[in-house]
Design a protein around this motif. Structure first.
Motif, short mmCIF file in Angstrom:
data_model
loop_
_atom_site.label_atom_id
_atom_site.label_comp_id
_atom_site.label_asym_id
_atom_site.label_seq_id
_atom_site.Cartn_x
_atom_site.Cartn_y
_atom_site.Cartn_z
N GLN A 94 0.83 -1.20 0.00
CA GLN A 94 0.00 0.00 0.00
C GLN A 94 0.87 1.26 0.00
O GLN A 94 0.58 2.22 -0.71
CB GLN A 94 -0.94 0.01 1.21
CG GLN A 94 -2.08 -0.97 1.10
CD GLN A 94 -2.87 -1.09 2.39
OE1 GLN A 94 -2.35 -0.92 3.50
NE2 GLN A 94 -4.15 -1.40 2.25
N LEU A 95 1.94 1.23 0.78
CA LEU A 95 2.86 2.37 0.82
C LEU A 95 3.54 2.56 -0.53
O LEU A 95 3.67 3.69 -1.02
CB LEU A 95 3.89 2.18 1.94
CG LEU A 95 4.92 3.30 2.08
CD1 LEU A 95 4.24 4.62 2.41
CD2 LEU A 95 5.94 2.93 3.15
N GLU A 96 3.97 1.46 -1.16
CA GLU A 96 4.60 1.54 -2.48
C GLU A 96 3.62 2.10 -3.51
O GLU A 96 4.00 2.93 -4.35
CB GLU A 96 5.10 0.17 -2.92
CG GLU A 96 6.32 -0.30 -2.16
CD GLU A 96 6.72 -1.74 -2.48
OE1 GLU A 96 6.10 -2.37 -3.36
OE2 GLU A 96 7.67 -2.23 -1.84
N ILE A 97 2.38 1.67 -3.48
CA ILE A 97 1.37 2.17 -4.41
C ILE A 97 1.14 3.66 -4.17
O ILE A 97 1.07 4.44 -5.13
CB ILE A 97 0.06 1.37 -4.27
CG1 ILE A 97 0.26 -0.03 -4.84
CG2 ILE A 97 -1.10 2.08 -4.97
CD1 ILE A 97 -0.88 -0.99 -4.51
N GLN A 98 1.03 4.07 -2.91
CA GLN A 98 0.81 5.48 -2.60
C GLN A 98 2.00 6.33 -3.06
O GLN A 98 1.82 7.41 -3.62
CB GLN A 98 0.55 5.67 -1.11
CG GLN A 98 0.24 7.10 -0.72
CD GLN A 98 -0.98 7.65 -1.43
OE1 GLN A 98 -1.97 6.96 -1.62
NE2 GLN A 98 -0.91 8.90 -1.86
N THR A 99 3.22 5.83 -2.85
CA THR A 99 4.41 6.55 -3.28
C THR A 99 4.42 6.68 -4.81
O THR A 99 4.70 7.76 -5.34
CB THR A 99 5.69 5.83 -2.79
OG1 THR A 99 5.64 5.76 -1.37
CG2 THR A 99 6.94 6.54 -3.24
N SER A 100 4.10 5.59 -5.50
CA SER A 100 4.05 5.61 -6.95
C SER A 100 2.98 6.58 -7.44
O SER A 100 3.21 7.36 -8.38
CB SER A 100 3.75 4.20 -7.48
OG SER A 100 3.59 4.21 -8.87
N ARG A 101 1.83 6.57 -6.81
CA ARG A 101 0.74 7.48 -7.20
C ARG A 101 1.16 8.94 -6.99
O ARG A 101 0.89 9.80 -7.83
CB ARG A 101 -0.51 7.17 -6.37
CG ARG A 101 -1.71 7.99 -6.75
CD ARG A 101 -2.94 7.58 -5.93
NE ARG A 101 -4.13 8.21 -6.42
CZ ARG A 101 -4.50 9.45 -6.12
NH1 ARG A 101 -3.75 10.18 -5.33
NH2 ARG A 101 -5.61 9.95 -6.62
#
Length: 189
Positions: A94-101
């Motif tokens: 979830q953190l990786e997705i948020q960072t990517s977003r």
């Protein structure tokens, strides 16, 4: 009173180490916060809910846990069941997705090119400031309010046809067309 193999695997304590003892003493949140103590979760009308807490396993490693709290009566005894799922990997993703977003949005917002994204029915879900500026608007004037497949001003330009092709072919579709913006004819790609 019950400690299954999954609980052993997740938290590292074997049956003999924990049965008859306080779950809170063995699986305390890593940063002790009274709001997340097991007793507090049970006493604050949390039965029937699922919460996320941080905890530590036997080896001292921090874990993110999802705890579903249920209760039932067995004769005169009130029993509480904690269903515990280890979600550290999910939290990491979830953190990786948020960072990517966040990186995507920063790139899109700072682009000198107009960028818009619509759903499959054509409703604009995102437009950057540059794209909205082409129409003399703010993104908030467009997002959720404009349908690129139905917008009258776009019909003559052929943009809806390009979007339909993109949706049907599920691929990048390129095209150029003339469009009227603020009384000027411009070429858009």
């Amino acid at each position: 009173v019950l400690w299954n193999h999954s609980a052993e695997r997740i938290l590292g304590y074997e049956n003999e180490e924990i049965l008859g003892k306080s779950f809170q003493d063995y699986c305390a949140p890593s940063q002790m916060n009274p709001e997340t103590s097991v007793q507090n979760l049970i006493c604050k009308d949390m039965v029937g809910r699922t919460v996320e807490i941080s905890s530590r396993n036997k080896a001292g490693q921090d874990l993110d846990l999802e705890v579903s709290i249920s209760d039932f009566w067995m004769g005169q005894f009130h029993q509480v069941i904690l269903l515990v799922r280890e979600i550290s990997q999910r939290k990491k993703w979830q953190l990786e997705i948020q960072t990517s977003r966040t990186k995507y949005l920063e790139l899109a917002e700072n682009s000198p090119i107009g960028i818009a994204r619509c759903d499959l029915s054509g409703v604009v879900e995102y437009v950057n400031s540059t794209g909205a500026g082409y129409f003399g608007m703010q993104p908030s004037d467009i997002i959720g309010k404009y349908n690129l497949l139905r917008e009258e001003s776009l019909q003559k330009s052929g943009v809806p046809d390009l979007i339909r092709r993109c949706i049907l072919e599920r691929d990048l579709v390129k095209g150029e067309t003339k469009y009227q913006i603020a009384g000027k004819t411009v070429t858009i790609r």
